[in-house]
Design an enzyme around this catalytic site. Structure first.
Site, PDB file in Angstrom:
ATOM      1  N   SER A   8     -91.351 -41.362  20.318  1.00 43.87           N
ATOM      2  CA  SER A   8     -90.432 -40.509  21.057  1.00 43.87           C
ATOM      3  C   SER A   8     -91.018 -39.085  20.864  1.00 43.87           C
ATOM      4  O   SER A   8     -91.963 -38.609  21.310  1.00 43.87           O
ATOM      5  CB  SER A   8     -88.841 -40.656  20.840  1.00 43.87           C
ATOM      6  OG  SER A   8     -88.066 -39.836  21.594  1.00 43.87           O
ATOM      7  N   HIS A  31     -84.296 -41.489  26.731  1.00 44.63           N
ATOM      8  CA  HIS A  31     -84.730 -42.581  27.434  1.00 44.63           C
ATOM      9  C   HIS A  31     -84.001 -43.352  28.178  1.00 44.63           C
ATOM     10  O   HIS A  31     -84.249 -44.935  28.076  1.00 44.63           O
ATOM     11  CB  HIS A  31     -85.621 -43.477  26.104  1.00 44.63           C
ATOM     12  CG  HIS A  31     -86.241 -42.574  25.549  1.00 44.63           C
ATOM     13  ND1 HIS A  31     -87.684 -41.877  25.754  1.00 44.63           N
ATOM     14  CD2 HIS A  31     -86.063 -42.073  23.859  1.00 44.63           C
ATOM     15  CE1 HIS A  31     -88.166 -41.242  24.836  1.00 44.63           C
ATOM     16  NE2 HIS A  31     -87.321 -41.132  23.662  1.00 44.63           N
TER      17      HIS A  31
END
Length: 226
Positions: free
Chosen positions: A7, A116
């Site tokens: 991430s 996300h």
């Protein structure tokens, strides 16, 4: 030989590989966080970890739980750990379904936004403007990116991946499997804690992991490498 980051860690990986200047990365990740936080008001989104359930089953229960809202796989951490994200009611419905469908554990996460997933598209659009202005060089080590779990040295592909990463799931297990397929045997985790090393044990127990989070652990890793 390779770098990858989970991430937000993808930016750290790109700085370590010389693709992005540290100052630019710090400025950009601050804006990234700001855009994400402003996109979904507090309480409207949620994330949850599902343990011991396959991706196909997670995708099916997310589709069933959505009921007009958004809920989808957000981070594919290991074969036994998948995090979902979306509208809070949809995530809660998915949690209940996961428990019924055989998940070993289904846990609501204490996070500030549903990262996300499709709800982050306005943030991705805002970040795209900043990414277009970002200087990205060809990295010294090959990057395995989050959005595609693909190996690249292309600044254009890196830029596009950082933009899509905001709404796309983090394909971490695939990324690590890609490196193992490339013959990588040693992984060095940089950062506080050993979460990624723990995930690697679930992905491939034969992979060797070292960990750096302070000067002492750096000295230990350097000694081990020597």
């Amino acid at each position: 030989a390779f770098v990858s980051g989970h991430s937000l860690g993808e930016y750290s990986a790109l700085v370590a590989a010389g693709a992005i200047h540290l100052e630019d990365a710090v400025r950009l990740v601050r804006r990234r966080g700001q855009y994400m936080q402003e996109t979904v008001p507090a309480g409207e989104g949620a994330m949850a970890a599902l343990l011991g359930i396959e991706l196909a089953a997670v995708e099916a229960l997310c589709s069933e739980a959505a009921q007009g809202g958004v809920v989808s796989p957000a981070t594919l951490n290991s074969p036994g750990q998948i995090v979902i994200a979306g509208h809070a009611p949809a995530v809660q419905r998915a949690l209940e379904l996961a428990k019924l469908r055989g998940a070993k554990r289904a846990i609501l996460l204490n996070v500030s936004a549903p990262f996300h997933c499709a709800l982050m598209k306005p943030a991705a659009d805002r970040l795209a403007v900043d990414l277009d202005a970002l200087a990205i060089s060809e990295p010294e080590a090959q990057l395995v990116n989050n959005a595609d779990a693909e190996i690249t040295r292309s600044p254009a592909v890196i830029r596009n991946g950082l933009r899509r990463q905001v709404t796309a799931p983090v394909r971490w297990a695939e990324s690590m499997q890609k490196l193992i397929a490339e013959g990588v045997e040693l992984f060095i985790e940089v950062g506080p804690g050993k979460v990624l090393s723990g995930l690697m044990r679930q992905i491939d127990r034969n992979a060797r992991c070292l960990h750096v989070e302070d000067p002492e652990s750096l000295d230990e890793v350097l000694a081990a490498l020597a």
